[in-house]
Design an enzyme around this catalytic site. Sequence first.
Site, short mmCIF file in Angstrom:
data_model
loop_
_atom_site.label_atom_id
_atom_site.label_comp_id
_atom_site.label_asym_id
_atom_site.label_seq_id
_atom_site.Cartn_x
_atom_site.Cartn_y
_atom_site.Cartn_z
N LYS A 1 -9.76 -7.09 8.29
CA LYS A 1 -10.48 -7.21 9.57
C LYS A 1 -10.32 -5.94 10.38
O LYS A 1 -9.38 -5.18 10.20
CB LYS A 1 -9.98 -8.43 10.36
CG LYS A 1 -8.60 -8.25 10.95
CD LYS A 1 -8.41 -9.08 12.22
CE LYS A 1 -6.98 -8.96 12.70
NZ LYS A 1 -6.77 -9.12 14.11
N HIS B 1 0.82 -1.22 0.00
CA HIS B 1 0.00 0.00 0.00
C HIS B 1 0.85 1.27 0.00
O HIS B 1 0.55 2.23 -0.69
CB HIS B 1 -0.98 -0.01 1.18
CG HIS B 1 -2.18 -0.84 0.91
ND1 HIS B 1 -2.18 -2.20 1.07
CD2 HIS B 1 -3.41 -0.52 0.41
CE1 HIS B 1 -3.37 -2.67 0.71
NE2 HIS B 1 -4.12 -1.69 0.31
S1 SF4 Z 1 -7.45 -14.20 16.68
FE1 SF4 Z 1 -6.08 -13.26 18.15
S2 SF4 Z 1 -4.04 -13.81 17.52
FE2 SF4 Z 1 -5.42 -14.18 15.80
S3 SF4 Z 1 -5.39 -12.30 14.55
FE3 SF4 Z 1 -7.06 -12.11 16.02
S4 SF4 Z 1 -6.16 -11.05 17.78
FE4 SF4 Z 1 -4.49 -11.83 16.56
#
Ligand code: SF4
Lengths: 303, 194
Positions: free
Chosen positions: B104, B36
Amino acid sequence: MITHTMSNAKAQKQVFESLIEIIRKTSTELPGDVIRAVEKGKSAESPNSSAAYAMNIICQNIDLAKVKSQPLCQDTGTVIFYAYYPKKWDYSVVHKLIEKAVSAATKKGYLRQNSVNSLTGKNSGTNVGPGAPYVHCEAWAKDEFEFKVMLKGGGCENVGAQYSLPDGRIGAGRDLKGVRKCILDAVYQAQGKGCGPGILGVCVGGDRASGFVHSKEQFLRKLDDKNKIKELAELEEQMVKEANELGIGPMGFGGKTTLMGCKIGALDRVPASFFVSVSYMCWAYRRQGAKLDKAGKIQKWLY
Amino acid sequence: MIQLNAPFTEEKVRNLKLGDQVEITGIVFTGRDAVHKWLSEGNNPPVSFENGIIYHCGPVVMPQGAGAKKGWKVTAAGPTTSIREEPYQAGVIERLKVRAVIGKGGMGEKTRLACQQFGCVYLHAIGGAAQVLAEKIVKVQNVYMLEKFGSPEAIWQLEVLSFPAVVTIDAHGNSLHREIDSLSKSKFEELLKR
Ligand code: SF4
């Protein structure tokens, strides 16, 4: 003397092997109490909601990781060890064995290459370096070992918070009512960014360093245990209930399960300070432990 | 469940709305921090991103086979935190005509406005679901910038089949992240007064 050294070398090898197995299990399987909490969260969400969708995929992932014996999440986090060993063993030997096992487990793919030199940006590739793994080692009077491991993800670590009371912004004073406000604020600020539904480890008091350490130590408790201190037991329950009223939900999609647990400990403080340290653990709450006999063989899983 | 199949067009993504559960089938390109930053410096991607999907992901990829059969296999491929790309994302969406971004944790105002203006959506994958998501990647078609950026930061061209995600920023100016933040904020303020 010679036989003693030989048998010690044998026990060392066995402890090393057992440690790799403990790390494997920690990285690929969630403990029973966590699975139960995830399932409870899943059934609380309304069918066809985005929250239920997220919880379903999380459950599938838990099953798949176990079957494939591969890491639940690609971020295998900070490796945190609590180790207790027989007095006749040397501290440095135990510490070294843990480092060797972490490095071997990384080679096997149970841990991602996750330790980066903060100045050069170079990855050691072994998860061993200054401060990595984090190890708390103690000799004890028993003729056996106990190891507890936690893999603390980075995304959820980033949403942890520390408050110095009084805190005017949220109107938090130096009492449990103030602590409650800090915890609510931490959950609100985290939104879905810590891969919720999450679990909080909280420390009331201590200094800035010991507060965070103790907040993480709360994650060694089982989700369904009960705090021995009555006020804290009540606050823990209340916090889960109130945090879930915020409606942030799994992944921040909105929903009923924002928190699956809240564990609170307290340390003495100096009169001038009153810290509340909040650590956030994602749904991929990887914690395991085992008792090893004096020969280094795993006798019993702790979680 | 909505099937979002290639080719991804502006019309298709404009039809999606907040909270839609989708399964993506087609090609996605991984791109995270290094990519990016580099794109926003005005560089052109080695392969066209037009009508394409960018996935915020640093996959774990293992080499496989040898000779003519030489290839790659993805062993873990969960999303990484998207907000780090917030300074760059809007510009990348506009200039390269990207139709969807997977990641996410959500993104901010600049990205929300770019999605609305240029016809793009933000698809939230399930954080931490590395194994389930790796299974949805059926083929590694190509890799670009591997030498320059290293494996997790390279541009991996991945063929995905029924990759699950939720629309959390649509092309009509709506953001679930904004909505949940304001709903939980009023609840939080109410709780503070209790
Ligand atoms: S589940 Fe936990 S360890 Fe995995 S990406 Fe999300 S915050 Fe990070």
